[in-house]
Design a protein around this motif. Structure first.
Motif, PDB file in Angstrom:
ATOM      1  N   ALA A 215       0.846  -1.192  -0.027  1.00 47.92           N
ATOM      2  CA  ALA A 215      -0.128  -0.251  -0.073  1.00 47.92           C
ATOM      3  C   ALA A 215       0.859   1.291   0.178  1.00 47.92           C
ATOM      4  O   ALA A 215       0.518   2.296  -0.646  1.00 47.92           O
ATOM      5  CB  ALA A 215      -0.933  -0.023   1.148  1.00 47.92           C
ATOM      6  N   ILE A 216       2.020   1.085   0.613  1.00 45.78           N
ATOM      7  CA  ILE A 216       2.802   2.494   0.906  1.00 45.78           C
ATOM      8  C   ILE A 216       3.489   2.608  -0.423  1.00 45.78           C
ATOM      9  O   ILE A 216       3.872   3.701  -1.209  1.00 45.78           O
ATOM     10  CB  ILE A 216       3.923   2.170   1.964  1.00 45.78           C
TER      11      ILE A 216
ATOM     12  N   ARG B 122       3.363   9.670  -5.596  1.00 42.59           N
ATOM     13  CA  ARG B 122       3.593  10.652  -4.665  1.00 42.59           C
ATOM     14  C   ARG B 122       2.409  11.151  -3.892  1.00 42.59           C
ATOM     15  O   ARG B 122       2.212  12.408  -3.668  1.00 42.59           O
ATOM     16  CB  ARG B 122       4.058  11.916  -5.553  1.00 42.59           C
ATOM     17  N   ARG B 123       1.884  10.143  -3.365  1.00 42.62           N
ATOM     18  CA  ARG B 123       0.680  10.557  -2.232  1.00 42.62           C
ATOM     19  C   ARG B 123       0.797  10.063  -0.851  1.00 42.62           C
ATOM     20  O   ARG B 123       2.022   9.046  -0.859  1.00 42.62           O
ATOM     21  CB  ARG B 123      -0.633   9.726  -2.977  1.00 42.62           C
ATOM     22  N   PHE B 124       0.318  10.515  -0.013  1.00 44.55           N
ATOM     23  CA  PHE B 124       0.603  10.013   1.417  1.00 44.55           C
ATOM     24  C   PHE B 124      -0.747   9.201   1.594  1.00 44.55           C
ATOM     25  O   PHE B 124      -1.750   9.253   1.263  1.00 44.55           O
ATOM     26  CB  PHE B 124       0.588  11.384   2.293  1.00 44.55           C
ATOM     27  N   LEU B 125      -0.358   8.364   2.728  1.00 44.19           N
ATOM     28  CA  LEU B 125      -1.557   7.511   3.391  1.00 44.19           C
ATOM     29  C   LEU B 125      -1.819   7.953   4.883  1.00 44.19           C
ATOM     30  O   LEU B 125      -0.689   8.291   5.313  1.00 44.19           O
ATOM     31  CB  LEU B 125      -1.340   5.813   3.335  1.00 44.19           C
TER      32      LEU B 125
ATOM     33  N   VAL C 136      11.417   8.116  -0.099  1.00 42.72           N
ATOM     34  CA  VAL C 136      10.216   7.063  -0.234  1.00 42.72           C
ATOM     35  C   VAL C 136       9.683   7.173  -1.788  1.00 42.72           C
ATOM     36  O   VAL C 136       9.476   6.328  -2.354  1.00 42.72           O
ATOM     37  CB  VAL C 136       9.287   7.313   0.919  1.00 42.72           C
ATOM     38  N   PHE C 137       9.423   8.349  -2.179  1.00 46.70           N
ATOM     39  CA  PHE C 137       8.852   8.553  -3.534  1.00 46.70           C
ATOM     40  C   PHE C 137       9.835   8.055  -4.505  1.00 46.70           C
ATOM     41  O   PHE C 137       9.447   7.420  -5.335  1.00 46.70           O
ATOM     42  CB  PHE C 137       8.555  10.040  -3.808  1.00 46.70           C
ATOM     43  N   ALA C 138      11.093   8.303  -4.359  1.00 47.20           N
ATOM     44  CA  ALA C 138      12.319   7.845  -5.261  1.00 47.20           C
ATOM     45  C   ALA C 138      12.294   6.496  -5.344  1.00 47.20           C
ATOM     46  O   ALA C 138      12.441   5.673  -6.415  1.00 47.20           O
ATOM     47  CB  ALA C 138      13.628   8.691  -5.298  1.00 47.20           C
ATOM     48  N   TRP C 139      12.003   5.908  -4.051  1.00 49.38           N
ATOM     49  CA  TRP C 139      12.323   4.308  -3.898  1.00 49.38           C
ATOM     50  C   TRP C 139      11.189   3.703  -4.647  1.00 49.38           C
ATOM     51  O   TRP C 139      11.254   2.709  -5.158  1.00 49.38           O
ATOM     52  CB  TRP C 139      12.304   3.959  -2.455  1.00 49.38           C
ATOM     53  N   ALA C 140      10.120   3.975  -4.457  1.00 47.05           N
ATOM     54  CA  ALA C 140       8.959   3.485  -4.923  1.00 47.05           C
ATOM     55  C   ALA C 140       8.882   3.588  -6.761  1.00 47.05           C
ATOM     56  O   ALA C 140       8.258   2.574  -7.329  1.00 47.05           O
ATOM     57  CB  ALA C 140       7.284   4.442  -4.596  1.00 47.05           C
TER      58      ALA C 140
END
Length: 127
Positions: free
Chosen positions: A14-15, A22-25, A113-117
């Motif tokens: 989900a993360i 580039r969204r937050f949960l 985290v965005f780059a990792w995703a």
């Protein structure tokens, strides 16, 4: 799987999905991704996210919980108060040096985290 039914594999998926956009949960979104009602997951969420960050750190990944924020911060990601303090403590427990500006540390980690995703195509965290 933890006693509250929170599965790191589901949470990381989900993360990754949200971060790839580039969204937050919210914490509730993580509970929902696990099929667990928030009232059942609430007390287990911090240890669950810490376990994910501990495993991510061991893999050389960023602190994945950086994009999991309180509901008021979902649109912008800029946590304040207790949620920010909790993230900073998690980071320090994972061996990261937060420094004097936890909000700036959080924003940098969110970008990681965005780059990792975008880059990560391997498997997810397993316990």
């Amino acid at each position: 799987m933890s006693e509250a039914g929170l599965d790191p594999t589901r949470s990381v998926a989900a993360i990754r999905t949200a971060a790839g956009k580039r969204r937050f949960l919210s914490y509730g979104d993580v509970a929902e991704a696990n099929g667990v009602p928030w009232n059942a997951a609430r007390r287990r969420m911090d240890p669950h996210l810490f376990g994910i960050c501990r495993d991510a750190t061991a893999r050389g990944w960023p602190l994945l919980s950086a994009v999991v924020v309180d509901r008021k911060s979902v649109t912008h990601g800029a946590m304040r108060g207790r949620p920010l303090i909790g993230f900073a403590r998690c980071a320090e427990r994972c061996g990261r040096i937060v420094g004097g500006d936890a909000a700036a540390f959080l924003a940098e980690e969110q970008e990681r985290v965005f780059a990792w995703a975008r880059e990560e195509v391997g498997d997810v965290v397993h316990h």
